[in-house]
Motif scaffolding. Structure first.
Motif, PDB file in Angstrom:
ATOM      1  N   ASP A 180      37.293  63.049  51.993  1.00 19.28           N
ATOM      2  CA  ASP A 180      38.568  62.495  52.445  1.00 19.28           C
ATOM      3  C   ASP A 180      38.613  62.340  53.962  1.00 19.28           C
ATOM      4  N   SER A 309      46.673  62.218  57.329  1.00 17.42           N
ATOM      5  CA  SER A 309      46.844  62.061  55.884  1.00 17.42           C
ATOM      6  C   SER A 309      46.040  63.094  55.105  1.00 17.42           C
ATOM      7  N   LYS A 313      47.600  65.715  52.341  1.00 14.42           N
ATOM      8  CA  LYS A 313      47.072  65.802  50.977  1.00 14.42           C
ATOM      9  C   LYS A 313      46.635  67.210  50.621  1.00 14.42           C
ATOM     10  N   TRP A 314      45.995  67.913  51.564  1.00 18.85           N
ATOM     11  CA  TRP A 314      45.362  69.184  51.240  1.00 18.85           C
ATOM     12  C   TRP A 314      46.220  70.414  51.492  1.00 18.85           C
TER      13      TRP A 314
END
Length: 333
Positions: A180, A309, A313-314
């Motif tokens: 990612d 981002s 997300k994490w």
């Protein structure tokens, strides 16, 4: 009376047998990914040496480098230790993160700036929470070590901005978070084991890689066409000294403390060794013709912005409590 004396004799014999068993020499396996040519492997060997010395040879830790106990697949190390195939390890937060999602904290891009930020996390409440997450999954963590901040190298051009990474094939470890991160930066992340990485760099199958300076230096990655090295400190990779939970429970209390204190001492020794060596490593790397790129604050901020981002997300997978503890530690003056 005779029966009583018999039971007394049996009890004494049992106690003697137990005492003899506890005094017997024991050997345990210790897994590590790198050999003692690297600080990581030296940390494992230092732990083994201290335990041998302090137990007067009664406890032997046999170090198995190069992830050989998991046939080179370092991401399986944690599972193998949890199942009992490995007794102990000096392992990486990156490699253990597939089984312990909380450890992805350390792989978040540009969360930490420097060693002071890393120490604030590992030595504070966030470090305790990370250890608790490991223990919850059947492994007893004892101490922290260090594999260093990871830097970026490539064979194509100096990288000073996210745009410079566009289309470059970058070898990454087997973690979705790394995929990612480099996708967000416009690169083409290519997952492969470290055993396959250097040949792939040499042939040009991949353009670059990210690793600590110690790995770049000792493994002579410059010989694989890596002419440009960007010092961006985009993430750190702490090491963890740990023991299988079943083995830990079987150990006498005195041996537990011996193992734990030896791990703490080995960790502190290795962290100091690793950090002190970095200035010379940089000088040696530069002398070998590698162009070193140091980012200014504005250039680094561009990478921070490009990877927001990834944090979004994490962060939920890592956990709110741990994220807040880490951010609070870094924010402290």
């Amino acid at each position: 009376m005779k029966l009583s004396r018999c039971f007394t004799a049996l009890a004494a014999a049992a106690a003697l047998t137990a005492a003899c068993a506890s005094a017997q020499a024991r050997e345990y396996s210790v897994s590590t990914v790198l050999s003692d040519a690297f600080p990581w492997g030296q940390a494992a060997q230092k732990w083994a040496d201290l335990v041998n010395e302090r137990s007067e040879g009664r406890i032997t830790l046999r170090v198995y480098p190069n992830a050989q106990l998991v046939t080179g697949d370092q991401t399986k190390e944690f599972s193998a230790m949890r199942s009992g195939l490995i007794d102990m390890a000096v392992g990486s937060t990156i490699n253990w993160s597939p089984q312990v999602p909380e450890l992805n904290l350390f792989s978040l891009p540009f969360l930490m700036n420097d060693n002071a930020d890393l120490d604030a996390i590992t030595q504070g409440e966030a470090g305790k929470l990370a250890f608790a997450a490991i223990e919850k999954r059947g492994i007893v963590p004892l101490a922290w070590g260090e594999n260093g901040f990871r830097q970026l190298s490539n064979s194509a051009k100096p990288v000073r901005a996210p745009a410079d990474l566009k289309g470059l094939k970058i070898r990454v470890v087997g973690s979705p978070l790394f995929q990612d991160t480099f996708t967000a930066l416009g690169a083409n992340p290519t997952q492969m084991s470290w055993a396959d990485a250097k040949p792939a760099l040499t042939t040009g199958a991949v353009d670059g890689q990210e690793n600590p300076l110690s790995v770049f230096d000792v493994a002579r990655i410059d010989q694989a066409g890596q002419k440009y090295l960007t010092q961006w400190n985009y993430m750190a990779d702490p090491l963890i000294f740990a023991v299988n939970q079943r083995i830990w429970k079987e150990l006498p209390e005195a041996d537990r403390e011996l193992l734990a204190q030896a791990a703490r001492d080995a960790g502190e020794w290795e962290v100091a060794l690793s950090r002190e060596a970095e200035v010379k490593r940089l000088a040696d790397i530069r002398e070998r013709g590698v162009e070193l790129i140091e980012l200014n604050d504005a250039e680094r901020q561009a990478f921070v912005d490009a990877t927001r981002s990834v944090h979004e997300k994490w962060a939920p997978r890592i956990g709110k409590e741990l994220m807040e503890a880490a951010q609070s530690a870094i924010a402290q003056p």
